[in-house]
Design an enzyme around this catalytic site. Structure first.
Site, mmCIF file in Angstrom:
data_model
loop_
_atom_site.group_PDB
_atom_site.id
_atom_site.type_symbol
_atom_site.label_atom_id
_atom_site.label_comp_id
_atom_site.label_asym_id
_atom_site.label_seq_id
_atom_site.Cartn_x
_atom_site.Cartn_y
_atom_site.Cartn_z
ATOM 1 N N ASN A 67 -3.492 4.692 15.964
ATOM 2 C CA ASN A 67 -4.486 3.972 15.217
ATOM 3 C C ASN A 67 -4.902 2.333 15.169
ATOM 4 O O ASN A 67 -4.193 1.427 14.881
ATOM 5 C CB ASN A 67 -3.979 3.955 13.465
ATOM 6 C CG ASN A 67 -4.674 5.233 13.441
ATOM 7 O OD1 ASN A 67 -5.812 5.471 13.002
ATOM 8 N ND2 ASN A 67 -3.771 5.882 12.169
ATOM 9 N N CYS A 81 1.209 -2.608 15.841
ATOM 10 C CA CYS A 81 1.286 -2.388 13.733
ATOM 11 C C CYS A 81 1.086 -3.524 13.238
ATOM 12 O O CYS A 81 1.117 -4.635 13.332
ATOM 13 C CB CYS A 81 3.100 -2.062 13.716
ATOM 14 S SG CYS A 81 3.488 -1.846 11.776
ATOM 15 N N LEU A 122 10.539 5.564 18.875
ATOM 16 C CA LEU A 122 11.145 5.399 19.745
ATOM 17 C C LEU A 122 9.962 5.452 20.939
ATOM 18 O O LEU A 122 10.102 3.999 21.293
ATOM 19 C CB LEU A 122 11.165 6.719 20.645
ATOM 20 C CG LEU A 122 12.399 6.661 21.601
ATOM 21 C CD1 LEU A 122 13.193 5.669 21.688
ATOM 22 C CD2 LEU A 122 12.662 8.496 22.450
ATOM 23 N N HIS A 123 8.926 5.635 20.922
ATOM 24 C CA HIS A 123 7.726 5.187 21.531
ATOM 25 C C HIS A 123 7.772 4.727 23.085
ATOM 26 O O HIS A 123 6.922 4.397 23.835
ATOM 27 C CB HIS A 123 6.792 3.844 20.490
ATOM 28 C CG HIS A 123 6.930 3.767 19.818
ATOM 29 N ND1 HIS A 123 6.437 5.270 19.067
ATOM 30 C CD2 HIS A 123 6.941 3.126 18.289
ATOM 31 C CE1 HIS A 123 6.493 4.869 16.709
ATOM 32 N NE2 HIS A 123 6.398 3.965 17.463
ATOM 33 N N GLU A 139 10.215 -2.512 7.382
ATOM 34 C CA GLU A 139 11.939 -1.461 7.649
ATOM 35 C C GLU A 139 12.105 -1.112 6.984
ATOM 36 O O GLU A 139 13.513 -2.031 6.634
ATOM 37 C CB GLU A 139 12.322 -2.449 9.215
ATOM 38 C CG GLU A 139 13.643 -1.701 10.002
ATOM 39 C CD GLU A 139 13.453 -0.521 10.208
ATOM 40 O OE1 GLU A 139 12.462 0.117 10.674
ATOM 41 O OE2 GLU A 139 14.193 -0.124 9.273
ATOM 42 N N CYS A 188 6.623 -7.222 7.150
ATOM 43 C CA CYS A 188 8.124 -7.012 8.522
ATOM 44 C C CYS A 188 7.992 -7.448 9.585
ATOM 45 O O CYS A 188 7.095 -7.923 10.123
ATOM 46 C CB CYS A 188 7.316 -5.521 8.701
ATOM 47 S SG CYS A 188 8.521 -4.319 9.937
ATOM 48 N N CYS A 215 3.657 8.750 0.632
ATOM 49 C CA CYS A 215 4.293 7.853 1.968
ATOM 50 C C CYS A 215 3.532 6.451 1.300
ATOM 51 O O CYS A 215 3.306 5.566 1.083
ATOM 52 C CB CYS A 215 2.984 6.976 3.708
ATOM 53 S SG CYS A 215 3.408 6.131 4.745
ATOM 54 N N CYS A 228 6.584 -5.323 15.734
ATOM 55 C CA CYS A 228 6.016 -4.342 16.696
ATOM 56 C C CYS A 228 4.900 -5.262 17.196
ATOM 57 O O CYS A 228 4.173 -5.143 16.602
ATOM 58 C CB CYS A 228 6.365 -3.100 16.534
ATOM 59 S SG CYS A 228 8.176 -2.886 15.739
ATOM 60 N N SER A 279 11.464 6.694 7.882
ATOM 61 C CA SER A 279 11.725 6.498 9.998
ATOM 62 C C SER A 279 12.268 5.060 9.485
ATOM 63 O O SER A 279 11.844 4.236 9.029
ATOM 64 C CB SER A 279 10.327 5.861 10.089
ATOM 65 O OG SER A 279 10.275 5.972 11.226
ATOM 66 N N GLU A 332 1.000 -1.072 0.265
ATOM 67 C CA GLU A 332 0.035 0.338 -0.423
ATOM 68 C C GLU A 332 0.786 1.632 0.033
ATOM 69 O O GLU A 332 2.099 1.000 0.331
ATOM 70 C CB GLU A 332 -0.846 0.418 1.530
ATOM 71 C CG GLU A 332 -0.480 0.139 2.471
ATOM 72 C CD GLU A 332 -1.183 0.402 3.925
ATOM 73 O OE1 GLU A 332 -1.667 -1.742 3.852
ATOM 74 O OE2 GLU A 332 -1.411 1.325 4.297
ATOM 75 N N CYS A 386 -0.280 2.669 8.724
ATOM 76 C CA CYS A 386 0.419 1.930 8.525
ATOM 77 C C CYS A 386 -0.565 0.435 8.203
ATOM 78 O O CYS A 386 -0.191 0.019 9.060
ATOM 79 C CB CYS A 386 1.786 2.019 8.016
ATOM 80 S SG CYS A 386 2.378 0.808 9.414
HETATM 81 N N1 SAH Z 1 9.216 0.971 9.970
HETATM 82 C C1 SAH Z 1 9.875 1.480 10.407
HETATM 83 C C2 SAH Z 1 8.519 2.338 9.510
HETATM 84 C C3 SAH Z 1 7.285 2.079 9.095
HETATM 85 S S1 SAH Z 1 6.494 2.577 10.284
HETATM 86 C C4 SAH Z 1 9.263 2.451 11.725
HETATM 87 O O1 SAH Z 1 9.075 1.474 12.662
HETATM 88 O O2 SAH Z 1 9.750 3.556 12.220
HETATM 89 C C5 SAH Z 1 5.904 4.198 10.614
HETATM 90 C C6 SAH Z 1 5.142 4.633 11.762
HETATM 91 O O3 SAH Z 1 3.917 4.500 12.034
HETATM 92 C C7 SAH Z 1 6.010 4.165 12.822
HETATM 93 O O4 SAH Z 1 6.755 5.471 13.606
HETATM 94 C C8 SAH Z 1 5.510 2.724 13.168
HETATM 95 O O5 SAH Z 1 5.858 2.841 15.222
HETATM 96 C C9 SAH Z 1 4.497 3.775 13.363
HETATM 97 N N2 SAH Z 1 2.905 2.892 13.685
HETATM 98 C C10 SAH Z 1 2.989 2.194 13.463
HETATM 99 N N3 SAH Z 1 1.696 1.414 13.328
HETATM 100 C C11 SAH Z 1 0.637 1.811 14.258
HETATM 101 C C12 SAH Z 1 -1.103 2.481 14.587
HETATM 102 N N4 SAH Z 1 -1.549 1.410 14.599
HETATM 103 N N5 SAH Z 1 -1.093 4.232 14.849
HETATM 104 C C13 SAH Z 1 -0.027 5.192 14.928
HETATM 105 N N6 SAH Z 1 1.180 5.053 14.071
HETATM 106 C C14 SAH Z 1 1.778 3.271 13.891
HETATM 107 FE FE1 SF4 Z 2 7.209 -2.227 11.002
HETATM 108 FE FE2 SF4 Z 2 7.484 -0.425 11.128
HETATM 109 FE FE3 SF4 Z 2 5.546 -1.909 11.844
HETATM 110 FE FE4 SF4 Z 2 7.587 -2.075 13.882
HETATM 111 S S1 SF4 Z 2 6.561 -0.416 13.543
HETATM 112 S S2 SF4 Z 2 6.301 -3.428 12.143
HETATM 113 S S3 SF4 Z 2 8.984 -1.787 11.830
HETATM 114 S S4 SF4 Z 2 6.692 -1.421 10.130
#
Ligand code: SAH
Ligand code: SF4
Length: 358
Positions: free
Chosen positions: A296, A118, A219-220, A164, A111, A104, A115, A195, A91, A339
């Protein structure tokens, strides 16, 4: 399988054409047709001679992505699902901001970082995208804008879609070189943001690239215990490995870095974490800012978004401690713009269909 012409940097295409007996200027012509006139077939490149067109047709393709779904949100966000040549779907999202149009892009099919919050991490990585497939996402969006006839141009890029990017480092960097090139789309490096979830060794490598591209770090969480709980990548790259890599980046580039921080209700949104975060970042506050991101919700995860008061309280504490901070405005929430969400829904739908057919 023929490869996408969009995967070639200008220098690579120049060398390749010369090796095949063509003059150097052909590469400029071909790039002009691809990125400025934006044709969709080699035969439309009218000032390129027949031999050269034949050679290109024999070795490359222009379109390898097929648009499967296009959802337009009331705020102008457009979400695309593209099918790759091997049948995988990815996407891409176009967002409208006051400063321009930002796309984006996705860098991997799924991935492996996994995480816990995600949608992309729910589906294991099946492969890396090629640089051509990443560039093509931009081109497909630009073609869709061209079709609207309003003269809109993609002006910004965020590498924040599925995957990633630093786990697909070389293809991501080639992608950046291609869209950044003055001979092509000429999207300024300062308008591109990558990112990462924090692959420290690649942050060093990125710092050593001579580029003005922006870096964002997901960072989170402000301590290892919590960060490992929500992002298992923190086991491999805990904060005492990650923060020195960030310091190296800042020293080397003198560029501002963005720390992304998703607000998860009752998980990482207390005053305790706000204070810890301010402490963690205090020696780099002149070169950083924190982006507080409303979560989200993802179907299969149990997290919830933080209350407004918690977000505002967190924001205030960071500000009081001199940390630059913004609360991210959301785009396209009515169309699954987080995402990986649209893709994971689509993949589930297809799996269900297959299961029913059996
Ligand atoms: N893998 C990379 C880039 C893709 S994710 C990374 O993790 O940075 C892009 C951003 O979206 C990251 O900061 C990720 O933590 C955030 N993200 C992932 N799932 C999300 C969600 N459900 N709601 C809000 N942000 C989210
Ligand atoms: Fe992969 Fe980024 Fe999602 Fe983590 S937040 S699972 S690194 S896409």
């Amino acid at each position: 399988m023929k490869q996408s012409i969009y995967g070639m940097t200008f220098d690579q295409l120049t060398d390749w054409l010369m090796e095949h007996g063509h003059k150097k200027f052909r590469a400029s012509q071909v790039w002009d047709w691809l990125y400025n006139k934006r044709v969709k077939s080699f035969s439309d490149m009218h000032n390129v001679n027949k031999d050269c067109i034949q050679l290109l047709e024999d070795n490359f393709v222009i379109q390898t992505l097929r648009e499967e779904v296009k959802q337009e949100s009331s705020d102008g966000t457009i979400k695309f699902l593209f099918k790759l040549q091997d049948g995988n779907v990815i996407e891409t999202v176009l967002m409208r901001f006051h400063y321009g149009l930002s796309v984006c892009v996705t860098t991997q099919v799924g991935c492996n970082i996994g995480c816990s919050f995600c949608a992309s991490g729910l589906l294991k990585k099946s492969r890396d995208l090629t640089s051509g497939e990443i560039v093509e996402q931009i081109m497909n969006v630009q073609h869709a804008l061209d079709d609207k006839g309003q003269g809109d141009r993609v002006s910004h890029i965020v590498v924040m879609g599925i995957g990633e990017p630093f786990d697909n480092y070389d293809h991501t960097m080639d992608f950046i070189r291609i869209v950044n090139s003055q001979k092509g789309l000429a999207i300024g490096a300062r308008k591109i943001t990558v990112s990462t979830s924090g692959l420290a060794d690649k942050i060093y490598q990125f710092a050593d690239e001579d580029t003005q591209v922006n870096l964002a770090l997901s960072l989170h969480a402000p301590n290892d215990e919590l960060r490992t709980r929500i992002m298992k990548v923190n086991k491999a790259y805990p904060l005492d490995k990650l923060m020195p890599a960030i310091d190296y980046y800042l020293e080397k580039t003198n560029r501002r870095i963005t720390f992304e921080y998703i607000m998860l209700r009752d998980v990482n949104d207390h005053q305790k974490e706000a204070k810890e975060l301010a402490e963690l970042l205090k020696d780099k506050r002149h070169l950083s800012y924190v982006n507080l991101i409303p979560y989200n919700p993802v179907d299969d995860h149990s997290y919830q978004r933080s209350e407004k008061e918690a977000i505002l309280g967190f924001y205030d504490t960071l500000k009081k401690n001199g940390i630059n901070c913004v609360i991210r405005h959301e785009n396209g929430t009515d169309i699954d713009a987080a995402c990986g969400q649209l893709r994971s829904k689509q993949v589930k739908k297809e799996r269900k269909k297959k299961a029913e057919a059996q």
